[in-house]
Design an enzyme around this catalytic site. Sequence first.
Site, PDB file in Angstrom:
ATOM      1  N   GLU A   7       0.049  -0.983   5.939  1.00  0.00           N
ATOM      2  CA  GLU A   7       1.127  -0.380   6.724  1.00  0.00           C
ATOM      3  C   GLU A   7       0.952   1.123   6.825  1.00  0.00           C
ATOM      4  OE1 GLU A   7       4.963   1.313   7.946  1.00  0.00           O
ATOM      5  OE2 GLU A   7       3.847   1.738   6.113  1.00  0.00           O
ATOM      6  N   GLU A   8       0.461   1.726   5.751  1.00  0.00           N
ATOM      7  CA  GLU A   8       0.271   3.174   5.739  1.00  0.00           C
ATOM      8  C   GLU A   8      -1.050   3.582   6.386  1.00  0.00           C
ATOM      9  OE1 GLU A   8       2.630   4.914   5.088  1.00  0.00           O
ATOM     10  OE2 GLU A   8       3.853   4.179   3.425  1.00  0.00           O
ATOM     11  N   ASP A  45       0.833  -1.201   0.000  1.00  0.00           N
ATOM     12  CA  ASP A  45       0.000   0.000   0.000  1.00  0.00           C
ATOM     13  C   ASP A  45       0.870   1.255   0.000  1.00  0.00           C
ATOM     14  OD1 ASP A  45       0.769  -0.705   2.651  1.00  0.00           O
ATOM     15  OD2 ASP A  45      -0.775   0.615   3.482  1.00  0.00           O
TER      16      ASP A  45
END
Length: 399
Positions: free
Chosen positions: A147-148, A82
């Site tokens: 993750e973001e 991502d």
Amino acid sequence: MSKIEQKNQSEVIKLAIDLMSRASVTPEDAGCQKLMAQRLAQLGFTNESMIFADTTNLWSRRDSTNATKEDDLVFCFAGHTDVVPAGNLELWNTPPFEPTIIDGMLYGRGAADMKGSLAAMIVATERFVQDHPDHHGSITYLITSDEEGPFINGTTKVIDTLEARNEKITYCIVGEPSSTHAVGDIVKNGRRGSISAEVDIKGKQGHVAYPDHVRNPIHLAMPALTELSQVQWDNGNDYFPATSFQLSNINAGTGATNVVPGHINALFNLRYSTELTDQIIVEQVESILDKHQLDYDIKWTFNGKPFITEHVESEHGFLNAVSQAILSVTGTETQLSTSGGTSDGRFIAPTGAQVIELGPCNATIHQVNESVSCDDLEKLVDIYYHCLVNVLCTHKTIS
């Protein structure tokens, strides 16, 4: 970039372009993991897709054919597909999801954070398996599309699944953009812990002309917040700087100058070292708030505990294996650091894995015109390749 130009690019650049062309704004994966899994399957990896809510995760594994104690080693490449939103498209010199090479720099969202790293991992693994098909240990990939974002259904859920199966990672390279001026100049061998809080301090609303009828929560809160900002939490240690407390938001008032508000809301964060625990922080913060006799509600968010992969004075240490890989490719000694924000390494390290972060330069991450040096990606392939060799082609278990 024309199709003719793409054909003239190296494997790592072509794969990076393919990944970057997919608009995988968090928590979307946009087919990136499927592409990676296809490449890994051709090398004998077993792919397992783990989907939790809106998040796609990939756990991929290739085990050794040897039956020795070294084959208990599990080497993991970890990362995320991502990316953050592109933002204002008018500020980009080139479309963010149409990767473009200009003067040796590859431009596009995810170039440095971290699709360039993912491409380098895959190409390095392909080369390694071709050169060393009978390597010791296992090679694994832990890839997420969260993750973001809120990091709820990504790496942390995969780790929970692996732990329930008693499936362990020994050594892990997270492909976050760790470098500063040149690829490999900085390796993150740990990260500070992060804990955030939202505190709502109550007063009594009323007219500013009648101070006897109000309890101004701003006046009540400021001494306590000032004291919190002045606490010497610790002195740090050999790996971490002293713990940092930062107020990030303060909100109060109705917008009128003649009304004392009924409450004040404050947000703050602490980045802390291994000298502290989250429980110590909670107790100390709340004791200060209590000392000032505040009427408050507080909500804590535990973002991750600090972790460190220590340098072992041994030629077979994991950090030494990584450092030697960088030295052999770049000719320079890497520096160890724990600075910066958090990464998904914080979910992997508590399992007992030795975790480091190693990736390209981070100067443009999350910015418009994000870019990565094509030469750096070529070097990163070589570095990852030598890390695999140094860890999985030795007959001695590294520390």
